[in-house]
Scaffold this motif. Structure first.
Motif, PDB file in Angstrom:
ATOM      1  N   ILE A   3       0.869  -1.174   0.000  1.00 38.24           N
ATOM      2  CA  ILE A   3       0.000   0.000   0.000  1.00 38.24           C
ATOM      3  C   ILE A   3       0.909   1.228   0.000  1.00 38.24           C
ATOM      4  N   VAL A   4       0.471   2.259  -0.686  1.00 38.98           N
ATOM      5  CA  VAL A   4       1.223   3.510  -0.740  1.00 38.98           C
ATOM      6  C   VAL A   4       0.456   4.562   0.050  1.00 38.98           C
ATOM      7  N   ILE A   5       1.109   5.145   1.024  1.00 37.90           N
ATOM      8  CA  ILE A   5       0.488   6.152   1.877  1.00 37.90           C
ATOM      9  C   ILE A   5       1.141   7.490   1.576  1.00 37.90           C
ATOM     10  N   ASP A   6       0.313   8.460   1.159  1.00 40.18           N
ATOM     11  CA  ASP A   6       0.843   9.784   0.830  1.00 40.18           C
ATOM     12  C   ASP A   6      -0.038  10.856   1.454  1.00 40.18           C
ATOM     13  N   GLY A   7       0.137  12.084   1.007  1.00 41.78           N
ATOM     14  CA  GLY A   7      -0.611  13.181   1.593  1.00 41.78           C
ATOM     15  C   GLY A   7      -2.106  13.108   1.357  1.00 41.78           C
ATOM     16  N   LEU A   8      -2.541  12.322   0.380  1.00 38.67           N
ATOM     17  CA  LEU A   8      -3.958  12.231   0.049  1.00 38.67           C
ATOM     18  C   LEU A   8      -4.709  11.216   0.900  1.00 38.67           C
ATOM     19  N   ASN A   9      -4.028  10.198   1.367  1.00 40.60           N
ATOM     20  CA  ASN A   9      -4.751   9.155   2.106  1.00 40.60           C
ATOM     21  C   ASN A   9      -4.170   8.867   3.489  1.00 40.60           C
ATOM     22  N   GLY A  14      -3.383   6.205   9.441  1.00 39.43           N
ATOM     23  CA  GLY A  14      -2.541   6.715  10.522  1.00 39.43           C
ATOM     24  C   GLY A  14      -1.914   5.603  11.351  1.00 39.43           C
ATOM     25  N   ASP A  15      -2.676   4.538  11.599  1.00 41.82           N
ATOM     26  CA  ASP A  15      -2.154   3.426  12.392  1.00 41.82           C
ATOM     27  C   ASP A  15      -1.011   2.726  11.657  1.00 41.82           C
ATOM     28  N   VAL A  16      -1.138   2.604  10.332  1.00 41.51           N
ATOM     29  CA  VAL A  16      -0.087   1.952   9.552  1.00 41.51           C
ATOM     30  C   VAL A  16       1.182   2.799   9.578  1.00 41.51           C
ATOM     31  N   LEU A  17       1.034   4.119   9.396  1.00 44.47           N
ATOM     32  CA  LEU A  17       2.196   5.000   9.452  1.00 44.47           C
ATOM     33  C   LEU A  17       2.882   4.924  10.814  1.00 44.47           C
ATOM     34  N   ASP A  18       2.083   4.819  11.858  1.00 49.40           N
ATOM     35  CA  ASP A  18       2.655   4.705  13.194  1.00 49.40           C
ATOM     36  C   ASP A  18       3.516   3.451  13.294  1.00 49.40           C
ATOM     37  N   GLU A  19       3.047   2.349  12.698  1.00 46.31           N
ATOM     38  CA  GLU A  19       3.830   1.116  12.700  1.00 46.31           C
ATOM     39  C   GLU A  19       5.092   1.253  11.847  1.00 46.31           C
ATOM     40  N   VAL A  20       5.004   2.032  10.770  1.00 41.79           N
ATOM     41  CA  VAL A  20       6.190   2.298   9.938  1.00 41.79           C
ATOM     42  C   VAL A  20       7.272   2.984  10.771  1.00 41.79           C
ATOM     43  N   PHE A  21       6.882   4.019  11.516  1.00 40.27           N
ATOM     44  CA  PHE A  21       7.856   4.753  12.317  1.00 40.27           C
ATOM     45  C   PHE A  21       8.429   3.881  13.439  1.00 40.27           C
ATOM     46  N   LYS A  22       7.617   2.983  13.979  1.00 39.93           N
ATOM     47  CA  LYS A  22       8.113   2.060  15.008  1.00 39.93           C
ATOM     48  C   LYS A  22       9.127   1.085  14.401  1.00 39.93           C
ATOM     49  N   LEU A  23       8.803   0.573  13.209  1.00 36.64           N
ATOM     50  CA  LEU A  23       9.729  -0.346  12.548  1.00 36.64           C
ATOM     51  C   LEU A  23      11.047   0.353  12.253  1.00 36.64           C
ATOM     52  N   ARG A  24      10.983   1.577  11.755  1.00 36.58           N
ATOM     53  CA  ARG A  24      12.205   2.323  11.471  1.00 36.58           C
ATOM     54  C   ARG A  24      13.057   2.498  12.724  1.00 36.58           C
ATOM     55  N   ALA A  25      12.426   2.744  13.860  1.00 39.65           N
ATOM     56  CA  ALA A  25      13.177   2.888  15.112  1.00 39.65           C
ATOM     57  C   ALA A  25      13.860   1.577  15.487  1.00 39.65           C
ATOM     58  N   ARG A  26      13.133   0.467  15.355  1.00 37.07           N
ATOM     59  CA  ARG A  26      13.719  -0.829  15.716  1.00 37.07           C
ATOM     60  C   ARG A  26      14.898  -1.182  14.811  1.00 37.07           C
ATOM     61  N   VAL A  27      14.783  -0.827  13.537  1.00 38.99           N
ATOM     62  CA  VAL A  27      15.836  -1.189  12.588  1.00 38.99           C
ATOM     63  C   VAL A  27      17.014  -0.227  12.668  1.00 38.99           C
ATOM     64  N   PHE A  28      16.744   1.073  12.507  1.00 40.62           N
ATOM     65  CA  PHE A  28      17.848   2.022  12.370  1.00 40.62           C
ATOM     66  C   PHE A  28      18.566   2.305  13.691  1.00 40.62           C
ATOM     67  N   GLU A  29      17.822   2.454  14.768  1.00 37.69           N
ATOM     68  CA  GLU A  29      18.474   2.680  16.059  1.00 37.69           C
ATOM     69  C   GLU A  29      18.820   1.356  16.733  1.00 37.69           C
ATOM     70  N   GLY A  30      17.831   0.455  16.779  1.00 37.81           N
ATOM     71  CA  GLY A  30      18.030  -0.776  17.525  1.00 37.81           C
ATOM     72  C   GLY A  30      18.980  -1.753  16.879  1.00 37.81           C
ATOM     73  N   ARG A  31      18.762  -2.094  15.595  1.00 36.52           N
ATOM     74  CA  ARG A  31      19.576  -3.126  14.958  1.00 36.52           C
ATOM     75  C   ARG A  31      20.855  -2.575  14.329  1.00 36.52           C
ATOM     76  N   LEU A  32      20.749  -1.406  13.687  1.00 38.81           N
ATOM     77  CA  LEU A  32      21.896  -0.875  12.958  1.00 38.81           C
ATOM     78  C   LEU A  32      22.724   0.119  13.769  1.00 38.81           C
ATOM     79  N   GLY A  33      22.151   0.646  14.843  1.00 40.14           N
ATOM     80  CA  GLY A  33      22.898   1.571  15.690  1.00 40.14           C
ATOM     81  C   GLY A  33      23.118   2.939  15.077  1.00 40.14           C
ATOM     82  N   TRP A  34      22.227   3.351  14.171  1.00 41.95           N
ATOM     83  CA  TRP A  34      22.359   4.675  13.567  1.00 41.95           C
ATOM     84  C   TRP A  34      21.993   5.754  14.581  1.00 41.95           C
TER      85      TRP A  34
END
Length: 289
Positions: A3-9, A14-34
């Motif tokens: 699914i593509v989420i942009d400014g129109l939808n 909102g719940d899916v975007l929230d999960e996207v940001f959570k996943l990014r935190a787990r990967v970039f900070e948690g797993r990769l140490g960025w």
């Protein structure tokens, strides 16, 4: 499924975007140490405020398993404003037909190895296909991506090798960053599809995505109490429950109208009685849910 989420939808997902940001935190900070900005378990930056397109892969249970962010290069973007040293003094590419692809990540805790459907390799290819096909439809000819050497090898192995590179690779904290250029061509998409064995349409329709999200929510939430509009006290369907929650969370008249338009667009899903209840007494229907 993509699914593509942009400014129109984004108000619908909102719940899916929230999960996207959570996943990014787990990967970039948690797993990769960025060194990224994580607040309350969610990784966001200033570019997320520019209404980018998020290409999101969800599994059969409605869980977010991978994502990528697409942003126009005509305004602020990471290569121009964060990783400009890669360009060795050259100006960044700016064009309505060039998009920047960043923040790609996969949930390795939910995905397996190999090349089966629920594997890291398959989902990676699925997100790439979705991103290039979505970009093509928007008239985009090329994508530029800030990647590291590991991702560069992944792209080469999966039939998605960059066609060129910009500037030179530079150390950025704990990783080495490089700017890769990829054309949004039929040939590239066909190459990725052949590698992954994906010949079907990867996109999930908005209506099907909403149904899946509602089912996911139902599995995690208790049954809401019957409301004023549900006079016969019949159990709410999954989709009805989703709209109850959307209407309950609406804060402006514009958001209310967005929900009403979506109900109307899915009118063939409801019985006449259900549709009448949802359209004519939406706030009463949601009041006690």
């Amino acid at each position: 499924m993509i699914i593509v989420i942009d400014g129109l939808n984004k108000h619908l997902f909102g719940d899916v975007l929230d999960e996207v940001f959570k996943l990014r935190a787990r990967v970039f900070e948690g797993r990769l140490g960025w060194e990224v900005n994580v607040v309350n378990g969610r990784e966001r930056d200033q570019f997320d405020d520019l209404d980018p397109a998020h290409v999101v892969s969800i599994d059969d249970e409605g869980e977010v398993v991978s994502c990528m962010r697409l942003l126009q290069t005509t305004g602020p973007h990471m290569l121009a404003d964060v990783f400009s040293s890669i360009l060795d003094g050259e100006p960044p590419l700016r064009s309505t037909q060039i998009w920047e692809a960043t923040r790609f990540c996969v949930d390795t805790s939910r995905l397996g190895q190999g090349r089966a459907k629920n594997s890291i390799s398959y989902v990676t290819s699925e997100v790439m296909i979705g991103s290039f096909e979505y970009a093509q439809k928007a008239g985009v000819l090329d994508a530029v991506a800030v990647i590291d050497p590991v991702m560069n090898r992944v792209l080469k192995r999966s039939g998605n090798a960059p066609c060129d590179y910009l500037g030179t690779a530079k150390p950025m904290g704990k990783v080495t960053a490089m700017a890769a250029l990829m054309d949004c061509s039929d040939e590239r998409i066909a190459s990725i599809r052949e590698f992954a064995g994906i010949q079907h349409d990867v996109f999930l329709s908005e209506a099907d995505a909403l149904r899946l999200m509602a089912q996911r929510q139902e599995a995690k939430s208790p049954m809401p109490k019957p409301s004023v509009a549900n006079q016969d006290h019949k159990p709410l369907s999954t989709l009805e429950r989703y709209f109850v929650e959307q209407m309950r969370d609406a804060r402006t008249e514009s958001e209310v109208q967005d929900v009403l338009r979506l109900i109307e667009s899915l009118s063939d899903t409801f019985t006449p009685e259900q549709k009448d209840a949802l359209l004519n007494t939406p706030r009463a229907f949601a009041q006690e849910a």
